[in-house]
Every structure is written in structure tokens, then in C-alpha cells.
Design an enzyme around this catalytic site. Structure first.
Site, mmCIF file in Angstrom:
data_model
loop_
_atom_site.group_PDB
_atom_site.id
_atom_site.type_symbol
_atom_site.label_atom_id
_atom_site.label_comp_id
_atom_site.label_asym_id
_atom_site.label_seq_id
_atom_site.Cartn_x
_atom_site.Cartn_y
_atom_site.Cartn_z
ATOM 1 N N GLU A 47 57.559 73.259 11.281
ATOM 2 C CA GLU A 47 58.490 73.750 12.298
ATOM 3 C C GLU A 47 58.531 72.834 13.513
ATOM 4 O OE1 GLU A 47 57.640 77.508 9.997
ATOM 5 O OE2 GLU A 47 56.279 76.195 11.102
ATOM 6 N N THR A 48 59.710 72.737 14.095
ATOM 7 C CA THR A 48 59.950 72.071 15.368
ATOM 8 C C THR A 48 60.690 73.062 16.252
ATOM 9 O OG1 THR A 48 60.080 69.879 14.353
ATOM 10 C CG2 THR A 48 61.134 70.138 16.497
#
Length: 274
Positions: A47-48
Site C-alpha cells: 500500500e501507498t
């Protein structure tokens, strides 16, 4: 070209390199969705996240969460890591707790010593698995049906299918077949009688492989299993063993809800030019 403050935070990490990293971009209101998605693909982390101004009254900030494949309405380790980054950058909560706006609405966080914890959201989908989904999950994990003690939907955003297995040893021995898993996101849990924590957890998704330490899955397991009396109100989790990580998750229950906590630490800090 605009520069944005950026950090990479190790979440559920009792020491550096033990947890699950999340890339966090500060003050990202100027970024459009295509650029956010492109940067998430480029980082290639599970995830970002992007911190933006809130749009709901009562929120301290708004969070958008992207995997390399697309956007999520909620995810646990990005929630803790992004809150850590926001506070470290000088963010001051309006109230006694920190309130995050994201795709599922408002998520409350609180400080717990040197850790942060988020209140587990309610399940969007729960209840028994249909036979086809159960068989697909069991087949993809390469285990025998007799090793499954409980199986149910445990979806609080990412779509988790939850399986409780007969032991932590069975959990650690899994070698998943992602072709058979298809589009399922499968989480497994087993009690540990000898390990450093009460239970061992693993999380599998064909789009990203195995996730090192998973806040959303642990939140979903806690909501499901503590309310049904299958786990105590408070317990500890070890996740990431098979990936040579040592993630630690702490589940606590009080009058305000079920809390999912762990320590975060910033390992990389700098600026991003986009």
C-alpha cells in the site's frame, strides 16, 4: 514539478525491518487520482497512502489508500503508518483521539504508550462461507478440510475470507497456490501454544502475494472471533514469520470498542518530485 514530503514507515514493527512498510505522501491535495495510482504502482509496496485535507466534519485528515492494483476503502497498517507520519510531521488532533477519514468513513485512533491503535471497523460482510468459496480457499492453501475449525466472511473493506485452523504450526506450514486462489483474499489464524504471541496469522492475496503484517485482517478476525467467544477480548498476534518478519499486533477490547495496535517507526524520510 511539485515536491511533496514523503516517508516510508515500518508498521507493527518491534524493531526496524520487522513489520510492514507503507509509503506516505503528505499534503497531497494537488495530486490527481491517476498520479496517485501511478506512484503506488511505482513504489510496488502493498500500500501507498496520500494525506489530504478532510471533507467530513470531525476528521483530522483524509486518507486515500492505493495498492499497485487499485484503491482500497480501508486498510489497517496504512492507517497506523499514515497516522504516525501525520503526527511526526506536526499534525495535532482536534480532540483526545485522532480521526481519519477514508473510504469506509471515519476511523478513530488513539495513542497507546509508544504505539498507535485504531478502533476496528464493523464488518461489511460476515457469516458462513458458501461451499464453493470454502473449497476454493482450502484448495488454494493446500490444507485438509479437517484442519479448518471455523470459516466465515470477515470483510471490513478488502474482502477477507477468514479461516481458523487447528494450530499455528499448520498456519506457518502453508504454501499457497495463487492460481487456485483466484480473486479471493484469504486470511488464516491458528492458536500458538509455544510461540511469542497468542496466535499466528497469515494473509494471502493473488494480486500482491503474502502480506507481511495486516491490520485490516487482524481487525476483522478480532471483531468476528472475540464476539463469538472464540478468542479472548485481548490477545497478541505474530505475523510475517514465513517472510522472515516479526510483526506484532496487539488486540484490546474495552467499553469503547475493539482496538488494533502496534508500533510504527519511520525508516525513510525525504521529498517526492512529481
Amino acid at each position: 514539478m511539485t515536491r511533496f514530503e514523503f516517508s516510508q514507515v515500518d508498521v507493527f514493527a518491534p524493531q526496524p525491518l520487522a513489520g510492514n512498510p507503507v509509503a506516505v505522501v503528505q499534503d497531497a491535495d494537488e495530486l490527481d487520482e491517476a498520479t496517485m495510482a501511478g506512484f503506488a504502482r511505482w513504489t510496488n509496496l502493498s500500500e501507498t497512502t496520500f494525506l489530504l485535507s478532510p471533507t467530513i466534519a470531525g476528521a483530522d485528515y483524509r486518507l486515500r489508500i492505493f495498492t499497485p492494483a487499485g484503491e482500497l476503502p480501508f486498510a489497517g497498517h496504512p492507517t497506523l503508518g499514515s497516522a504516525h507520519a501525520w503526527l511526526e510531521a506536526g499534525g495535532i488532533p482536534a480532540g483526545d483521539t485522532l480521526v481519519q477519514e477514508c473510504g469506509i468513513g471515519l476511523v478513530e485512533l488513539r495513542r497507546d504508550g509508544d504505539a498507535l491503535a485504531f478502533r476496528a471497523p464493523e464488518l461489511l460482510r460476515s457469516g458462513p462461507l458458501d461451499a464453493a468459496t470454502r473449497d476454493q480457499a482450502i484448495g488454494a492453501l493446500g490444507i485438509d478440510a479437517s484442519q479448518v475449525r471455523h470459516a466465515a466472511w470477515a470483510d471490513n473493506g478488502p474482502g477477507w475470507v477468514g479461516l481458523v485452523l487447528d494450530s499455528a504450526e499448520t498456519v506457518r506450514a502453508i504454501r499457497p497456490d495463487y492460481d487456485r486462489m483466484g480473486d479471493l483474499a484469504v486470511g488464516v489464524l491458528g492458536r500458538d501454544s509455544v510461540g511469542p504471541a497468542d496466535v499466528e496469522v497469515r494473509a494471502f492475496d493473488a494480486s500482491i502475494g503474502e502480506d507481511p503484517v495486516t491490520g485490516s485482517l487482524n481487525a476483522a478476525f478480532a471483531v468476528w472471533l472475540t464476539r463469538e467467544g472464540l478468542l479472548p477480548p485481548s490477545y497478541t498476534v505474530r505475523q510475517g514469520t514465513a517472510l522472515q518478519r516479526a510483526g506484532e499486533v496487539v488486540i484490546t477490547t474495552d467499553a469503547e470498542g475493539i482496538w488494533v495496535g502496534g508500533r510504527s517507526r519511520t525508516l525513510i524520510r525525504g521529498s517526492l518530485a512529481l
